[in-house]
Each structure stands twice: as C-alpha cells, then as structure tokens.
Design a protein around this motif. Sequence first.
Motif, mmCIF file in Angstrom:
data_model
loop_
_atom_site.group_PDB
_atom_site.id
_atom_site.type_symbol
_atom_site.label_atom_id
_atom_site.label_comp_id
_atom_site.label_asym_id
_atom_site.label_seq_id
_atom_site.Cartn_x
_atom_site.Cartn_y
_atom_site.Cartn_z
ATOM 1 N N GLU A 132 1.103 -1.155 0.068
ATOM 2 C CA GLU A 132 0.033 -0.040 0.000
ATOM 3 C C GLU A 132 0.815 1.314 0.017
ATOM 4 O O GLU A 132 0.375 2.301 0.027
ATOM 5 C CB GLU A 132 -0.864 0.096 1.028
ATOM 6 C CG GLU A 132 -1.939 -0.998 1.239
ATOM 7 C CD GLU A 132 -1.427 -2.364 1.429
ATOM 8 O OE1 GLU A 132 -0.386 -2.416 2.240
ATOM 9 O OE2 GLU A 132 -2.006 -3.297 1.039
ATOM 10 N N SER A 133 2.168 1.211 0.103
ATOM 11 C CA SER A 133 3.021 2.457 0.273
ATOM 12 C C SER A 133 4.176 2.559 -0.924
ATOM 13 O O SER A 133 4.721 3.380 -0.850
ATOM 14 C CB SER A 133 3.682 2.351 1.592
ATOM 15 O OG SER A 133 4.567 1.090 1.491
ATOM 16 N N TRP A 136 4.909 6.652 -6.093
ATOM 17 C CA TRP A 136 4.338 8.103 -5.967
ATOM 18 C C TRP A 136 2.555 8.047 -6.152
ATOM 19 O O TRP A 136 2.069 8.793 -5.557
ATOM 20 C CB TRP A 136 4.922 9.153 -6.692
ATOM 21 C CG TRP A 136 4.682 9.111 -8.218
ATOM 22 C CD1 TRP A 136 5.946 8.646 -9.058
ATOM 23 C CD2 TRP A 136 3.718 9.557 -8.948
ATOM 24 N NE1 TRP A 136 5.607 8.924 -10.276
ATOM 25 C CE2 TRP A 136 4.324 9.221 -10.476
ATOM 26 C CE3 TRP A 136 2.492 10.004 -8.939
ATOM 27 C CZ2 TRP A 136 3.565 9.680 -11.610
ATOM 28 C CZ3 TRP A 136 1.815 10.230 -10.106
ATOM 29 C CH2 TRP A 136 2.066 10.260 -11.348
ATOM 30 N N HIS A 138 1.045 6.112 -4.465
ATOM 31 C CA HIS A 138 0.641 5.733 -3.083
ATOM 32 C C HIS A 138 1.131 6.757 -2.190
ATOM 33 O O HIS A 138 1.353 6.669 -0.976
ATOM 34 C CB HIS A 138 0.994 4.402 -2.840
ATOM 35 C CG HIS A 138 0.334 3.229 -3.265
ATOM 36 N ND1 HIS A 138 0.738 2.208 -4.081
ATOM 37 C CD2 HIS A 138 -1.043 2.843 -3.410
ATOM 38 C CE1 HIS A 138 -0.083 1.506 -4.743
ATOM 39 N NE2 HIS A 138 -1.281 1.964 -4.158
ATOM 40 N N GLY A 139 1.532 8.061 -2.868
ATOM 41 C CA GLY A 139 2.058 8.991 -1.792
ATOM 42 C C GLY A 139 3.446 9.475 -1.635
ATOM 43 O O GLY A 139 4.034 10.082 -0.864
ATOM 44 N N ARG A 140 4.491 8.333 -2.286
ATOM 45 C CA ARG A 140 5.859 8.612 -2.226
ATOM 46 C C ARG A 140 6.268 9.891 -2.743
ATOM 47 O O ARG A 140 5.612 10.472 -3.747
ATOM 48 C CB ARG A 140 6.683 7.412 -2.647
ATOM 49 C CG ARG A 140 7.952 7.394 -2.208
ATOM 50 C CD ARG A 140 8.956 6.821 -3.534
ATOM 51 N NE ARG A 140 9.172 7.549 -4.720
ATOM 52 C CZ ARG A 140 8.778 7.031 -5.923
ATOM 53 N NH1 ARG A 140 8.345 6.027 -5.959
ATOM 54 N NH2 ARG A 140 8.729 8.243 -6.757
ATOM 55 N N ALA A 141 7.212 10.716 -2.206
ATOM 56 C CA ALA A 141 7.671 11.963 -2.722
ATOM 57 C C ALA A 141 7.989 11.834 -4.181
ATOM 58 O O ALA A 141 8.724 10.815 -4.431
ATOM 59 C CB ALA A 141 8.702 12.456 -1.909
ATOM 60 N N ARG A 142 7.795 12.744 -5.163
ATOM 61 C CA ARG A 142 8.298 12.736 -6.642
ATOM 62 C C ARG A 142 9.300 13.763 -6.471
ATOM 63 O O ARG A 142 9.462 14.625 -5.931
ATOM 64 C CB ARG A 142 7.211 13.225 -7.190
ATOM 65 C CG ARG A 142 5.908 12.347 -7.793
ATOM 66 C CD ARG A 142 5.202 12.748 -8.364
ATOM 67 N NE ARG A 142 5.287 13.648 -9.520
ATOM 68 C CZ ARG A 142 4.952 13.566 -10.956
ATOM 69 N NH1 ARG A 142 3.963 12.650 -11.048
ATOM 70 N NH2 ARG A 142 5.527 14.374 -11.854
#
Length: 353
Positions: A132-133, A136, A138-142
Amino acid sequence: MQHHSGASAATDNPAVGSLRHVASFPEALGTGIVMHTESALDTQVLSDIGTMIEAYEQVLSRFRDDSLVQQMSKAEHGGSFDFPDYLNPLFEIVDLLFAATQGSIDPLVGADLVKLGYGPDQSFHPRPDVRESLGWVHGRARWDEAVTRHGTTLITRQAVQCDFGAVGKGFLVDLLSERCAEHSKHLLIDAGGDLNIRAATPVSIALEDPSDDEDAVGVAEILNGSLCASAPSRRRWTAELEGQGTGKQPDEQHLGHETGLVTLHHLLNAIDGMPVEDVMATWVTSPNPSGTTPLDVHDFGNFPTAVADGLSTALFVCDPDTLSLSFPFECAVIRNDRTALVSRHFPGSLFIR
C-alpha cells in the motif's frame, strides 16, 4: 572478464590484450572497478583515483551512513544540500530521464527500494505495509515536487531517500576515464559491467544471457564509446509478505499478485514502485563526442557511460523511440518471452530471435 550487469570482454581479445596494465579498486561502488590501460598509471594517479572514488561515494552512496544522500534521508523537515559542482551534468541527465519517462525513472525511488528490503542494511525483507505504500501513486515523494534544484544545490521540504544508481556508476566511470586520458591514450574501464572503451581496434563484448550467467546471447564491438547493461538477475531476492503465504514457488510470484512468497529485484517503475516484469535485460551503447549529435537531442557526449547507464535502466519502463527523442544511443532489449529488439545501428547482434 565477467561483469555483473550482463557484459563481458573476452580476455583473449587482442584489443584487451594490448591494454596490459591493470589497476583494480575491488570495493568501489559495491561492484568493483577494473581499469585496463595501454600505459601504466603511476602511483600518484592511482592515489588520486582512489581519493576520487572515496569522495564520490561519500556524497552519493545510499549505503554509507556518512554520505550527503543519507543526510537528506534523515532531514525530517528538509534542508539545503550542496553537492560538488562537477555533479551538475549528472543532475541534468537525471532531470531529463525523469521527464523523458514521465516519472517512471525517479531518484526518489530509493524509498521504495528500502521498503522492499534493499536498503543500507540490505535485509532483503519487505516492510509489512509494502503493497500500500510503494510508488508516488501511493504518496511517495516525487523528484519534480519534493526537490528543487539550483545547479548542484538540492532543496527539500521533507526527508527524501535518493538513489542515483541509475546514472551514478556510469558517471564515475566517465570521470575516471577523463582523469586517465592524459596518461593513457587507450583504455577500458569496467565498473560491474558499465564499460568505457577507447581502443586502437574494436573490443568484442559478450552479452550475458540473463537466464544463465555462464552463457552469452550476443556480442557487441566497441571502439570508442560506452556499453552498459541492466538485468534483474544479479540483484534478486525472495521474501514472504506477512499474512499472504500460499506455498507456491518463488518464480511463480510477483509483488502485484495476492500471494505470499514473492521474487523481487531492484529495477522498479517509480510510478507504482513495482519491480518491472516484462523485460529481462537491456544493453545500451552511447557515443563519445563527435560533433554530429542531432539538434533535437541533448548532447551529453562527455558522459557517454552515464547516459548508457541511465538508459539501460530506462528501457525497462520506456520504449526506445520515446527515449531517442532526448538521447542519442543504440540498444538491444530482451523481453521476458525471450523475444528481442535490436536498434538499427547497434554495434553487435543477438543470437536469439
């Protein structure tokens, strides 16, 4: 000479034999660096090269606790990080790869590698929440949102885990090649299969079978340029995701399936953070400066190994035609079904169809 990422130059090759002076740095970059030169490098030059490698790793290695990259990963609220000026072309190549692949190649994929178990501790055990993580999506920095670049100063607003491995090894090879140029007209530098060659006659390079490192699937000949290869076969591990065990064999599993024991590797699509499944191996050649670079592509001729290194990874997530709009290169690609793609002017051939 066997090379970890899928290329080898036969030791009985006459061109290699003429480069009879050998210097090695076995611990460099985790793969080792071997330098074959026509003329012997004196003690001072070898000492300078050792110092260059140490300084380079102290800045860019994500496996060293004292590196600048690791400082970025620990800066909870971000900060301003000054890298050496000579790294500006590396960051320019990274920016262009990010743009050309629409974010599929992203230095901040380092966070995904850590979650999958390929972090500084090399535990090779994924975190429980990995599905789930990742990526990007799933919200990881770009890279384009979390990092602001002013030349070689990187400004962040949060902790980021950078991995410049897609380009970094090749970039160091180019720096070392430049350092040696005034001392030896002809040379071959090998950093775990990233090759930079300046020879009197073409050097034959065996292209390693990604399914069998004792066999070759092709051959290339390089006179004056770089050849880099990428394949997941050397950095591969299996792990069981908690609560998902099925008893199936590792080679039947992939991270995206609802199964337990999975086979993972380090070549990820940064968008979803998943190991790429449909490409087995890539080889890229990049020319040295010639003055004939097309006007519609960027000229990184002074860093052919860095370009070839980055593109050999990018071909896992992007098609060659798209990448050719930004870089001059030739390539060979083997897909997971053992079909092959070879560009028109690739200086070699594959033995498979």
